[in-house]
Design an enzyme around this catalytic site. Structure first.
Site, PDB file in Angstrom:
ATOM      1  N   CYS A 109      52.196  33.921  46.679  1.00  0.00           N
ATOM      2  CA  CYS A 109      50.822  33.687  47.133  1.00  0.00           C
ATOM      3  C   CYS A 109      49.874  33.365  45.986  1.00  0.00           C
ATOM      4  O   CYS A 109      48.670  33.266  46.174  1.00  0.00           O
ATOM      5  CB  CYS A 109      50.297  34.879  47.934  1.00  0.00           C
TER       6      CYS A 109
ATOM      7  N   ARG B 110      42.289  38.216  50.833  1.00  0.00           N
ATOM      8  CA  ARG B 110      41.803  38.985  49.678  1.00  0.00           C
ATOM      9  C   ARG B 110      40.602  39.835  50.128  1.00  0.00           C
ATOM     10  O   ARG B 110      39.449  39.441  49.962  1.00  0.00           O
ATOM     11  CB  ARG B 110      41.370  38.044  48.560  1.00  0.00           C
TER      12      ARG B 110
ATOM     13  N   HIS C  14      38.537  33.392  39.978  1.00  0.00           N
ATOM     14  CA  HIS C  14      38.235  33.452  41.406  1.00  0.00           C
ATOM     15  C   HIS C  14      37.248  32.386  41.857  1.00  0.00           C
ATOM     16  O   HIS C  14      37.239  31.986  43.014  1.00  0.00           O
ATOM     17  CB  HIS C  14      37.844  34.871  41.799  1.00  0.00           C
TER      18      HIS C  14
ATOM     19  N   GLU D 146      53.490  41.401  41.023  1.00  0.00           N
ATOM     20  CA  GLU D 146      52.591  40.704  40.094  1.00  0.00           C
ATOM     21  C   GLU D 146      52.519  41.394  38.741  1.00  0.00           C
ATOM     22  O   GLU D 146      51.698  41.044  37.905  1.00  0.00           O
ATOM     23  CB  GLU D 146      51.210  40.508  40.712  1.00  0.00           C
TER      24      GLU D 146
ATOM     25  N   ASN E 197      49.590  34.531  39.797  1.00  0.00           N
ATOM     26  CA  ASN E 197      48.430  34.446  38.896  1.00  0.00           C
ATOM     27  C   ASN E 197      48.456  35.609  37.913  1.00  0.00           C
ATOM     28  O   ASN E 197      48.215  35.438  36.714  1.00  0.00           O
ATOM     29  CB  ASN E 197      47.120  34.519  39.694  1.00  0.00           C
ATOM     30  N   ASP E 198      48.739  36.791  38.439  1.00  0.00           N
ATOM     31  CA  ASP E 198      48.803  37.957  37.558  1.00  0.00           C
ATOM     32  C   ASP E 198      50.157  38.080  36.876  1.00  0.00           C
ATOM     33  O   ASP E 198      50.235  38.458  35.711  1.00  0.00           O
ATOM     34  CB  ASP E 198      48.492  39.232  38.348  1.00  0.00           C
TER      35      ASP E 198
ATOM     36  N   ARG F 110      45.734  42.089  52.378  1.00  0.00           N
ATOM     37  CA  ARG F 110      45.930  42.857  51.143  1.00  0.00           C
ATOM     38  C   ARG F 110      44.830  43.895  51.024  1.00  0.00           C
ATOM     39  O   ARG F 110      43.658  43.592  51.228  1.00  0.00           O
ATOM     40  CB  ARG F 110      45.865  41.907  49.941  1.00  0.00           C
TER      41      ARG F 110
ATOM     42  N   ARG G 293      44.302  35.499  32.270  1.00  0.00           N
ATOM     43  CA  ARG G 293      44.255  34.347  33.180  1.00  0.00           C
ATOM     44  C   ARG G 293      42.905  33.657  33.216  1.00  0.00           C
ATOM     45  O   ARG G 293      42.797  32.518  33.649  1.00  0.00           O
ATOM     46  CB  ARG G 293      44.642  34.793  34.602  1.00  0.00           C
TER      47      ARG G 293
HETATM   48  C1  PEP Z   1      47.933  36.695  42.205  1.00  0.00           C
HETATM   49  O1  PEP Z   1      47.747  37.490  41.287  1.00  0.00           O
HETATM   50  O2  PEP Z   1      48.729  35.735  42.132  1.00  0.00           O
HETATM   51  C2  PEP Z   1      47.196  36.828  43.474  1.00  0.00           C
HETATM   52  C3  PEP Z   1      47.526  36.106  44.515  1.00  0.00           C
HETATM   53  O3  PEP Z   1      46.146  37.678  43.554  1.00  0.00           O
HETATM   54  P1  PEP Z   1      44.737  37.452  42.805  1.00  0.00           P
HETATM   55  O4  PEP Z   1      44.674  36.014  42.378  1.00  0.00           O
HETATM   56  O5  PEP Z   1      43.673  37.781  43.789  1.00  0.00           O
HETATM   57  O6  PEP Z   1      44.810  38.407  41.663  1.00  0.00           O
HETATM   58 MG    MG Z   2      46.775  39.334  41.630  1.00  0.00          MG
END
Ligand code: PEP
Ligand code: MG
Length: 586
Positions: free
Chosen positions: A509, A302, A194, A438, A461-462, A338, A472
Site C-alpha cells: 500500500c 489513513r 503526505h 513497514e 514508504n516506511d 488502518r 522519506r
Molecule cells: C507506508 O509507509 O508505505 C504507508 C502506506 O503508510 P504512510 O505513508 O501513511 O506512512
Molecule cells: Mg507508513
C-alpha cells in the site's frame, strides 16, 4: 519584473502537466523593508490595515466552509485558531500602535506585531502553545499578502493557478479548491511526503525540490509549466515550448481518458495471475467515484487524518458515523482501515505533547497507541468494531516492529468485545486483523507474524526509509531513498514467501504500488493486492495486463542479484519498453 525564461529540474511527485501563472501561498514570513510614514498618512494606513484584516477574515471563513463541504467538521476547525487571531484585539491594537506611534506602514507594523507575539509563544515549554506561534505567523503573512498590491489573495484569481510554496502542510493541501488550482511546485518534501500523497489524490500535477532562489523570485505575473512526469519546471516558456507542452498534456489526457474507459477490466497478467486493485484514501472521499477508477475496495484508509486538528478529536460516535458511512457506501467490497498512525510527520500537539529528536524513530503509530494514548486507541477500536457490522471491514495496525504489539492489541480487542457485549452494543465479532510490514524487523520476522496476523500490507514508504536509513521526507537524502534497492526486493520476497506458507494475503500500500517501474517486480514476487491513489489505477491495471507473471518472476530474481537500484530499474524499463512501450513515460 518577470523572471527570465529558464528550465529547472525538480523532483516529480504527482503525474500530469500544469501550465499557468503562479500563486504563492503560505511560506514563512518574508522579510520586508521597514517603511516609515508621515503622520499625515496614519489614517490611510489604518484604513488599509482594516481592509486587509476584513479580507483575511473573509478568506478564512470561505476556506473553512469549503473544508466543511469536503470533509469532516473537525478538519474545518483547522482555521478556527486563525480566525480567532484575526478577531484578537491585542494583536489588532499592537498593529494600530505601530502605525500611529512608531510611524511605520501597515506591513511593517503587522510583521513587528507578529514577531513580538510569535516570539512570546515560541519561548514557552508546552508544545501545543509553542505551535501557536506558527498560526500567528500564518495569519500575519496572510494579512501582509492582502496588504500588498501584488497580494496573494489566494482563490481570488479569475483564472486557476499553480501553487508555489516553501512548504505545504497536508491540511493546507486538502483545503485547496480543486477548481482554482492547476498544480503544485514546492521547495520541501518528497514523493512519499503526505502533501504529495494528497496531491495525487486530488489528481494535481506536483513537483518538490524547487530552489528557494527561484521560489523567491517568482511573482504573480510569472507563468510556469510543471511537468509532474519528468519533474521539469519551465519558467516563462517561449511560445514554441508552451505549445509543445500543451500537445504533450493533450496526449497524456487522451491516454488517461482511454485508460479510464478500461478501468473496469481486471488486473490480470497475460498468464492469468489476478492482482486485486484497491484504493488508498486520506479523507472521507466518495467511494462511488473511487470505484469508477477501477477499485475493488479500499486497501488503506489513513485514519490519522481524522485526528489532525489539535483542537478537536473525533469521539467514538463521530468516528462510528464516519466508518459506518464508508462501510455502507463500499457495499460488499473489502475496506481496510488502518488505526491512527500519529507521529513522524503527522503530529497533533493535542495528542503528543512531547517533542522527540527523531520522531520517525519515536513513539509513532501503534507505539503511541499502546504506551501513551491507549484511551484514544480503545475509542477508535470500539468505533471500528461497531461500524464493522455494516460491511466487509479489515483492521490494520501501523508501525508494528515486534510481536508483542500485535498480541497486546489482540488482548485489547478481546477486552472490548466483552465490554460491548455487556453493554448490549452490536459489533462485528470477527474482523480480520492485519499488520503493516513497514519496519525491517517486521519483514524479517514475517514467518512469525504470519502465524498471528490475518493479512499483511507492505508499507513501502516506511520500509524503504527504515531499511536504507534515509528519511522519506528529506530531499537531501532523496538520492539514497530508492525503491529498487535490492534489499527492499529481498524483504518483500521473504514477506510474500512466509505469508504464502500460512495462506494469508499480502498487499502493498506504499507509493511503489503505483510506480510503473516497480510493478514488474511486485507482480514477479507474487504480491496479491496493490493499494494506490485512485487516479493511478487505470494505468497500473493496463500495465499489469501487458505483463507475464512468469517473466516478471525471472526479472525479480535477476534484480535481487543486482548491485544497485539503477541496474534494477533498467531491467524493469527494458521489460516495459517491450511489453507496454506507450506506458513507459508515466
Ligand atoms: C507506508 O509507509 O508505505 C504507508 C502506506 O503508510 P504512510 O505513508 O501513511 O506512512
Ligand atoms: Mg507508513
Amino acid at each position: 519584473m518577470r523572471v527570465p525564461t529558464c528550465t529547472v529540474q525538480a523532483t516529480p511527485v504527482a503525474g500530469g502537466i500544469a501550465i499557468g501563472r503562479v500563486m504563492r501561498i503560505h511560506g514563512e514570513v518574508r522579510p520586508v523593508h521597514q517603511v516609515t510614514i508621515d503622520p499625515a498618512d496614519i489614517p490611510a494606513e489604518l484604513e488599509r490595515f482594516h481592509a486587509a484584516l476584513d479580507l483575511t477574515r473573509d478568506q478564512l471563513q470561505k476556506l473553512q466552509n469549503k473544508l466543511r463541504e469536503k470533509l469532516h467538521d473537525s478538519e474545518a476547525g483547522i482555521f478556527d485558531a486563525h480566525l480567532l487571531l484575526v478577531e484578537d484585539k491585542t494583536m489588532t491594537m499592537e498593529v494600530e500602535r505601530g502605525i500611529s506611534e512608531e510611524l511605520v506602514d501597515a506591513e511593517t507594523a503587522v510583521f513587528r506585531a507578529v514577531d513580538k507575539f510569535a516570539a512570546a509563544f515560541s519561548a514557552v515549554e508546552d508544545v501545543y502553545l509553542r505551535e501557536r506561534a506558527g498560526d500567528i505567523r500564518d495569519v500575519g503573512q496572510r494579512i501582509a499578502d492582502n496588504l500588498s498590491s501584488a497580494g496573494v489573495q489566494e482563490f481570488a484569481y479569475d483564472e486557476p493557478r499553480i501553487v508555489i510554496a516553501a512548504t505545504l502542510t497536508p491540511s493546507e493541501t486538502v483545503g485547496m479548491d480543486r477548481e482554482k488550482v492547476l498544480g503544485f511546485a514546492v521547495e520541501t518534501g518528497s514523493a512519499t511526503s503526505h502533501t504529495a500523497i494528497l496531491a495525487r489524490s486530488l489528481q494535481l500535477p506536483a513537483v518538490v525540490g524547487l530552489s528557494r532562489e527561484l521560489l523567491d523570485s517568482l511573482t504573480v505575473a510569472d507563468k510556469i509549466i510543471v511537468d509532474g512526469f519528468s519533474g521539469k519546471v519551465i519558467v516563462n516558456p517561449d511560445p514554441g515550448t508552451e505549445e509543445a507542452y500543451r500537445v504533450k498534456k493533450r496526449e497524456a489526457d487522451d491516454i488517461f481518458r482511454q485508460l479510464r474507459g478500461e478501468s473496469e477490466l481486471h488486473a490480470v497478467t497475460t498468464d492469468g495471475f489476478v492482482i486485486e486493485i484497491v484504493a488508498n484514501v486520506e479523507a472521507q472521499e466518495d467511494y462511488s467515484e473511487i470505484r469508477k477508477n477501477g477499485a475493488n475496495g479500499i486497501g488503506l484508509f489513513r485514519t490519522e487524518f481524522l485526528f489532525m486538528d489539535d483542537r478537536h478529536l473525533p469521539d467514538e460516535d463521530e468516528q462510528f458515523e464516519i466508518y459506518k458511512k464508508l462501510m455502507i457506501s463500499a457495499g460488499n467490497d473489502p475496506v481496510t482501515i488502518r488505526t491512527m498512525d500519529i507521529g513522524g510527520d503527522k503530529l497533533n500537539s493535542g495528542i503528543v505533547r512531547t517533542e522527540e529528536q527523531n520522531p520517525f524513530l519515536g513513539l509513532r503509530g501503534i507505539r503511541l497507541c499502546l504506551r501513551e494514548r491507549r484511551d484514544l486507541f480503545e475509542t477508535q477500536l470500539r468505533a471500528l468494531m461497531r461500524a464493522g457490522v455494516h460491511g466487509n471491514m479489515q483492521i490494520m495496525l501501523p508501525m508494528i516492529s515486534c510481536m508483542d504489539e500485535l498480541l497486546e492489541t489482540k488482548k485489547i480487542i478481546a477486552g472490548l468485545k466483552v465490554e460491548l457485549t455487556v453493554r448490549g452494543v452490536p459489533f462485528a465479532d470477527s474482523i480480520p486483523l492485519g499488520v503493516m510490514i513497514e519496519t525491517p524487523s517486521a519483514a524479517m520476522t514475517a514467518d512469525r507474524f504470519a502465524l498471528e496476523a490475518d493479512f499483511f500490507s507492505i508499507g513501502s514508504n516506511d520500509l524503504i526509509q527504515y531499511t536504507i536509513a534515509a528519511d522519506r521526507s528529506n530531499e537531501r537524502v532523496a538520492h539514497l531513498y530508492r525503491p529498487g534497492h535490492p534489499a527492499i526486493l529481498r524483504l518483500i520476497r521473504f514477506t510474500v514467501e512466509e505469508a504464502l506458507k500460512q495462506n494469508i494475503p499480502v498487499a502493498v500500500c506504499g507509493q511503489i504500488a503505483e510506480d510503473t517501474l516497480m510493478i514488474p517486480f511486485l507482480v514477479g514476487l507474487g504480491v496479491n493486492e496493490l493499494s494506490m491513489s485512485p487516479v493511478a489505477m487505470p494505468l497500473i491495471k493496463k500495465l499489469i495486463r501487458s505483463l507475464s507473471m512468469h517473466e516478471c518472476g525471472e526479472l525479480a530474481a535477476k534484480a535481487m542479484q543486482c548491485d544497485n537500484s539503477g541496474d534494477v530499474m533498467e531491467l524493469s524499463r527494458d521489460m516495459i519498453r517491450r511489453c507496454a512501450p506507450e506506458l513507459l513515460d508515466f
